[in-house]
Design a protein around this motif. Structure first.
Motif, PDB file in Angstrom:
ATOM      1  N   PRO A 121     -32.305 -30.245 -74.846  1.00 62.73           N
ATOM      2  CA  PRO A 121     -30.849 -30.466 -74.775  1.00 62.73           C
ATOM      3  C   PRO A 121     -30.412 -31.851 -75.226  1.00 62.73           C
ATOM      4  N   LEU A 122     -31.348 -32.791 -75.372  1.00 65.15           N
ATOM      5  CA  LEU A 122     -30.976 -34.175 -75.657  1.00 65.15           C
ATOM      6  C   LEU A 122     -30.954 -34.515 -77.142  1.00 65.15           C
ATOM      7  N   ARG A 150     -32.535 -40.739 -76.551  1.00 68.33           N
ATOM      8  CA  ARG A 150     -31.441 -40.369 -75.646  1.00 68.33           C
ATOM      9  C   ARG A 150     -31.927 -40.395 -74.192  1.00 68.33           C
ATOM     10  N   ALA A 200     -27.331 -37.234 -66.433  1.00 71.67           N
ATOM     11  CA  ALA A 200     -28.181 -36.344 -67.231  1.00 71.67           C
ATOM     12  C   ALA A 200     -27.740 -34.901 -67.039  1.00 71.67           C
ATOM     13  N   ASP A 201     -26.452 -34.659 -67.193  1.00 70.75           N
ATOM     14  CA  ASP A 201     -25.918 -33.314 -66.976  1.00 70.75           C
ATOM     15  C   ASP A 201     -26.469 -32.308 -67.985  1.00 70.75           C
ATOM     16  N   GLU A 202     -26.910 -32.821 -69.153  1.00 69.11           N
ATOM     17  CA  GLU A 202     -27.440 -31.891 -70.161  1.00 69.11           C
ATOM     18  C   GLU A 202     -28.735 -31.224 -69.705  1.00 69.11           C
ATOM     19  N   LEU A 203     -29.468 -31.897 -68.831  1.00 72.87           N
ATOM     20  CA  LEU A 203     -30.761 -31.388 -68.385  1.00 72.87           C
ATOM     21  C   LEU A 203     -30.599 -30.535 -67.135  1.00 72.87           C
ATOM     22  N   HIS A 204     -31.095 -29.320 -67.206  1.00 68.97           N
ATOM     23  CA  HIS A 204     -31.061 -28.431 -66.063  1.00 68.97           C
ATOM     24  C   HIS A 204     -32.409 -28.452 -65.354  1.00 68.97           C
ATOM     25  N   HIS A 239     -35.581 -27.815 -67.446  1.00 73.09           N
ATOM     26  CA  HIS A 239     -35.892 -28.912 -68.361  1.00 73.09           C
ATOM     27  C   HIS A 239     -36.580 -30.056 -67.611  1.00 73.09           C
TER      28      HIS A 239
END
Length: 328
Positions: free
Chosen positions: A62-63, A73, A84-88, A91
């Motif tokens: 996602p980064l 990133r 780090a909202d992109e990482l669930h 991840h």
């Protein structure tokens, strides 16, 4: 980068089971043990790189579209204390697993090295008490023992070959010379470094089939490589007799001689012509004797080139996938 992660995971699965199983059953390996050894090393390195790389690329997907960009990133997020909202969850789990596996492999490698050094030091101390230098053979120590025993103890400039007095009495001069050449070949070709790496791999991932198969294969291959050095100046029938006599006698050797404290394969040094008690080495002895009793020509240049090219490709593919994941 998601496709890259899947490709790396697929490669890791192939190198964890079907590929090493097929190689362990291949019959050509005894004809060209050097090429087989290179291929086993490539499988081990590529397998580890693919396992770690698959989890790393998936976690960073996602980064960014490339590994370098995603790592930059991630560094920005960590150093800048950004969100780090992109990482669930999955991840983060993959990134944690990649980091833990990397640390585990490196730590086990260092721990195995420390254990081997300690065992060799203790073994060398025992030798100083229980053995005496051979007057006729350079860097060779003789121990008083009823079984015919031969092994080498690596240690840089302090490397020595150890023989029992029973071995020297049992073997004919040409057979004894073959044993000594075999053991010195282990030292000059630094087989203990290979055995250290594969022993550490086995200790780190004992559940992985390829680590068990690789250690068994490498143990056998280093013996064949040492045999090939000995046969340059020794007839095959002489070497066969020496292997048979020492193998039979080595079954009764006690731990202090067989090398549980640094002189055997488990301790990081080849046991030479003496099989390791507790290791499934009967098949290895049989394979060594078979290739000497019924010699077959080594692989031709073309076949050897194919094997070496395959080893190179095994290393190149995961490396290329990691360097340029945005292309896939």
């Amino acid at each position: 980068m998601l496709v890259t992660a899947y490709l790396l995971a697929l490669l890791a699965l192939l190198l964890a089971w079907p590929v090493p199983v097929a190689l362990s059953r291949a019959r050509w390996t005894s004809r060209s043990p050097f090429a087989a050894m290179v291929l086993w090393q490539a499988i081990a390195l590529a397998g580890g790189l693919s396992m770690i790389g698959a989890m790393l690329v998936y976690g960073l997907e996602p980064l960014g579209g490339t590994l370098v960009g995603a790592l930059c990133r991630a560094a920005t997020i960590v150093l800048g204390n950004e969100s780090a909202d992109e990482l669930h969850f999955w991840h983060l789990f993959a990134l944690s697993a990649a980091a833990l596996l990397t640390v585990h492999l490196l730590f086990t490698l260092l721990l195995t090295y420390a254990r081997i050094v300690s065992q060799r030091r203790r073994h060398r101390d025992l030798l100083s008490l229980l053995s005496s230098p051979s007057g006729a053979l350079e860097r060779t120590w003789v121990i008083n023992h009823p079984a015919p025993v031969a092994y080498c103890l690596p240690g840089g400039s302090r490397s020595v070959t150890v023989l029992s007095d029973s071995l020297m009495e049992t073997l004919a001069p040409e057979e004894l010379a073959a044993v000594v050449r075999h053991e010195k070949a282990h030292l000059t070709q630094r087989h203990h470094l290979l055995l250290w790496a594969f022993e550490a791999w086995r200790a780190a991932l004992p559940w992985l089939p390829t680590s068990r198969l690789a250690r068994q294969a490498v143990n056998s291959l280093v013996e064949m490589l040492a045999d090939d050095v000995a046969r340059r100046s020794t007839p095959d029938d002489v070497l066969v007799r020496a292997i048979a006599l020492v193998a039979v006698g080595g079954e009764t050797a006690p731990d202090v001689v067989a090398g549980d404290d640094g002189g055997s394969r488990a301790g990081g040094a080849p046991a030479g012509l003496v099989p390791d008690r507790g290791d499934p080495d009967d098949a290895g002895i049989a394979a060594r004797l078979s290739r000497l009793l019924t010699p077959r020509p080594p692989l031709g240049r073309g076949a050897t080139a194919v094997v070496l090219a395959a080893a190179l490709m095994l290393l190149a593919v995961p490396t290329a996938l990691l360097i340029a994941p945005g292309l896939f």
